[in-house]
Write an enzyme that holds these catalytic residues in place. Structure first.
Site, PDB file in Angstrom:
ATOM      1  N   ARG A  24     -27.982 -16.897  48.335  1.00 19.85           N
ATOM      2  CA  ARG A  24     -27.009 -15.852  48.027  1.00 19.85           C
ATOM      3  C   ARG A  24     -25.727 -16.394  47.410  1.00 19.85           C
ATOM      4  O   ARG A  24     -24.990 -15.683  46.759  1.00 19.85           O
ATOM      5  CB  ARG A  24     -26.631 -15.086  49.300  1.00 19.85           C
ATOM      6  CG  ARG A  24     -27.784 -14.386  49.983  1.00 19.85           C
ATOM      7  CD  ARG A  24     -27.398 -13.905  51.361  1.00 19.85           C
ATOM      8  NE  ARG A  24     -27.039 -15.060  52.184  1.00 19.85           N
ATOM      9  CZ  ARG A  24     -26.080 -15.054  53.109  1.00 19.85           C
ATOM     10  NH1 ARG A  24     -25.368 -13.980  53.331  1.00 19.85           N
ATOM     11  NH2 ARG A  24     -25.830 -16.133  53.817  1.00 19.85           N
ATOM     12  N   GLU A  29     -14.772 -23.211  54.034  1.00 16.47           N
ATOM     13  CA  GLU A  29     -13.546 -22.957  54.791  1.00 16.47           C
ATOM     14  C   GLU A  29     -12.460 -23.863  54.215  1.00 16.47           C
ATOM     15  O   GLU A  29     -12.543 -25.081  54.311  1.00 16.47           O
ATOM     16  CB  GLU A  29     -13.781 -23.278  56.262  1.00 16.47           C
ATOM     17  CG  GLU A  29     -12.610 -22.940  57.146  1.00 16.47           C
ATOM     18  CD  GLU A  29     -12.924 -23.225  58.595  1.00 16.47           C
ATOM     19  OE1 GLU A  29     -12.665 -24.368  59.026  1.00 16.47           O
ATOM     20  OE2 GLU A  29     -13.428 -22.318  59.282  1.00 16.47           O
ATOM     21  N   ARG A  65      -0.632 -31.904  34.350  1.00 14.93           N
ATOM     22  CA  ARG A  65       0.500 -31.233  34.999  1.00 14.93           C
ATOM     23  C   ARG A  65       1.188 -32.262  35.891  1.00 14.93           C
ATOM     24  O   ARG A  65       0.593 -32.771  36.828  1.00 14.93           O
ATOM     25  CB  ARG A  65       0.025 -30.033  35.794  1.00 14.93           C
ATOM     26  CG  ARG A  65      -0.641 -28.975  34.914  1.00 14.93           C
ATOM     27  CD  ARG A  65      -0.992 -27.729  35.703  1.00 14.93           C
ATOM     28  NE  ARG A  65      -1.824 -26.819  34.943  1.00 14.93           N
ATOM     29  CZ  ARG A  65      -1.371 -25.836  34.181  1.00 14.93           C
ATOM     30  NH1 ARG A  65      -0.078 -25.637  34.060  1.00 14.93           N
ATOM     31  NH2 ARG A  65      -2.216 -25.048  33.540  1.00 14.93           N
ATOM     32  N   HIS A  68       5.382 -34.108  39.184  1.00 21.47           N
ATOM     33  CA  HIS A  68       6.334 -33.218  39.830  1.00 21.47           C
ATOM     34  C   HIS A  68       6.791 -33.824  41.154  1.00 21.47           C
ATOM     35  O   HIS A  68       6.053 -34.571  41.789  1.00 21.47           O
ATOM     36  CB  HIS A  68       5.701 -31.845  40.058  1.00 21.47           C
ATOM     37  CG  HIS A  68       5.290 -31.202  38.766  1.00 21.47           C
ATOM     38  ND1 HIS A  68       4.329 -30.229  38.707  1.00 21.47           N
ATOM     39  CD2 HIS A  68       5.706 -31.402  37.497  1.00 21.47           C
ATOM     40  CE1 HIS A  68       4.174 -29.846  37.433  1.00 21.47           C
ATOM     41  NE2 HIS A  68       4.988 -30.552  36.691  1.00 21.47           N
ATOM     42  N   HIS A 123       3.664 -36.068  42.189  1.00 22.73           N
ATOM     43  CA  HIS A 123       2.247 -35.792  42.021  1.00 22.73           C
ATOM     44  C   HIS A 123       1.968 -35.164  40.663  1.00 22.73           C
ATOM     45  O   HIS A 123       2.801 -34.443  40.116  1.00 22.73           O
ATOM     46  CB  HIS A 123       1.748 -34.872  43.142  1.00 22.73           C
ATOM     47  CG  HIS A 123       2.667 -33.719  43.408  1.00 22.73           C
ATOM     48  ND1 HIS A 123       3.797 -33.853  44.200  1.00 22.73           N
ATOM     49  CD2 HIS A 123       2.662 -32.445  42.979  1.00 22.73           C
ATOM     50  CE1 HIS A 123       4.423 -32.686  44.255  1.00 22.73           C
ATOM     51  NE2 HIS A 123       3.759 -31.812  43.513  1.00 22.73           N
ATOM     52  N   TYR A 135      -3.547 -24.348  45.725  1.00 27.03           N
ATOM     53  CA  TYR A 135      -2.632 -25.143  46.531  1.00 27.03           C
ATOM     54  C   TYR A 135      -1.774 -24.286  47.432  1.00 27.03           C
ATOM     55  O   TYR A 135      -1.297 -23.230  47.058  1.00 27.03           O
ATOM     56  CB  TYR A 135      -1.817 -26.131  45.693  1.00 27.03           C
ATOM     57  CG  TYR A 135      -0.975 -25.593  44.582  1.00 27.03           C
ATOM     58  CD1 TYR A 135       0.406 -25.505  44.717  1.00 27.03           C
ATOM     59  CD2 TYR A 135      -1.528 -25.209  43.374  1.00 27.03           C
ATOM     60  CE1 TYR A 135       1.201 -25.054  43.680  1.00 27.03           C
ATOM     61  CE2 TYR A 135      -0.752 -24.751  42.329  1.00 27.03           C
ATOM     62  CZ  TYR A 135       0.620 -24.673  42.496  1.00 27.03           C
ATOM     63  OH  TYR A 135       1.394 -24.211  41.465  1.00 27.03           O
TER      64      TYR A 135
END
Length: 195
Positions: A24, A29, A65, A68, A123, A135
């Site tokens: 299916r 989690e 990206r 930061h 990061h 995130y």
């Protein structure tokens, strides 16, 4: 349960999440407070930390990206789909001692793999293929804690992969990330703001 990997950076945790699948589809989690453990000040760099906002980032292959840097935010990244070359730069030693060097750690994360990034650790990630990154953060976005430094600062020396499909093998960047100062410039700004 999840499988965990170690890190050389204090407070950084990597995990591989379990995927339950059948004909299916599948179930993963992403977050369970009791499994994650205490968000202690020692691990996060923040007193009383708790996750307050969730974001989903989608990036095309070749998008970078970062790097930061946050003073008031713990991040928990989960790769939902694709693969990311993740670079973490621990700036904390440099802030404590100007003669120290930042500590760099890189890893490739794939689907259902996570990394926890405490305050003081810059990061960034490069999408190695089309990527979705979920995130959780401990600070609601207001723009006042959005700092960073140049992804290609030679003083830091991150060995980013060559990006296929671009004329010069360099990544695709936002205007903000293209304009970031060097790490020395960021440290100067942070030192000035402490006075």
């Amino acid at each position: 349960m999840t499988e965990a990997w170690g890190s050389n950076l204090v407070g950084v945790r990597y995990r591989k999440l379990n995927r339950l699948a059948d004909r299916r589809g599948s179930f993963v989690e992403l977050w369970r407070e009791s499994l994650f453990g205490d968000l202690s000040e020692e691990a996060t760099g923040l007193p009383g930390a708790r996750f307050v906002q969730a974001n989903l980032s989608r990036s095309e292959q070749g998008v970078l990206r970062g790097l930061h840097y946050h003073r008031r935010q713990l991040d928990l990244w989960t790769v939902v789909s694709g693969r990311a070359f993740v670079s973490l730069v621990d700036v904390r030693p440099v802030l404590d001692d100007s003669a120290a060097h930042a500590i760099v750690e890189t890893r490739v994360l794939g689907e259902t793999e996570t990394v926890t990034i405490p305050t003081g650790v810059a990061h960034g990630f490069l999408a190695l293929e089309p990527l979705q990154l979920l995130y959780l953060v401990t600070n609601e976005y207001d723009g006042s804690d959005e700092l960073g430094f140049a992804w290609d600062d030679p003083a830091v020396g991150i060995k980013w992969p060559v990006v296929p499909g671009t004329a010069d093998g360099r990544p695709i960047l936002s205007d903000r990330d293209r304009a970031n100062p060097t790490l020395a410039g960021l440290i100067g700004h942070l030192t000035d703001s402490r006075r």
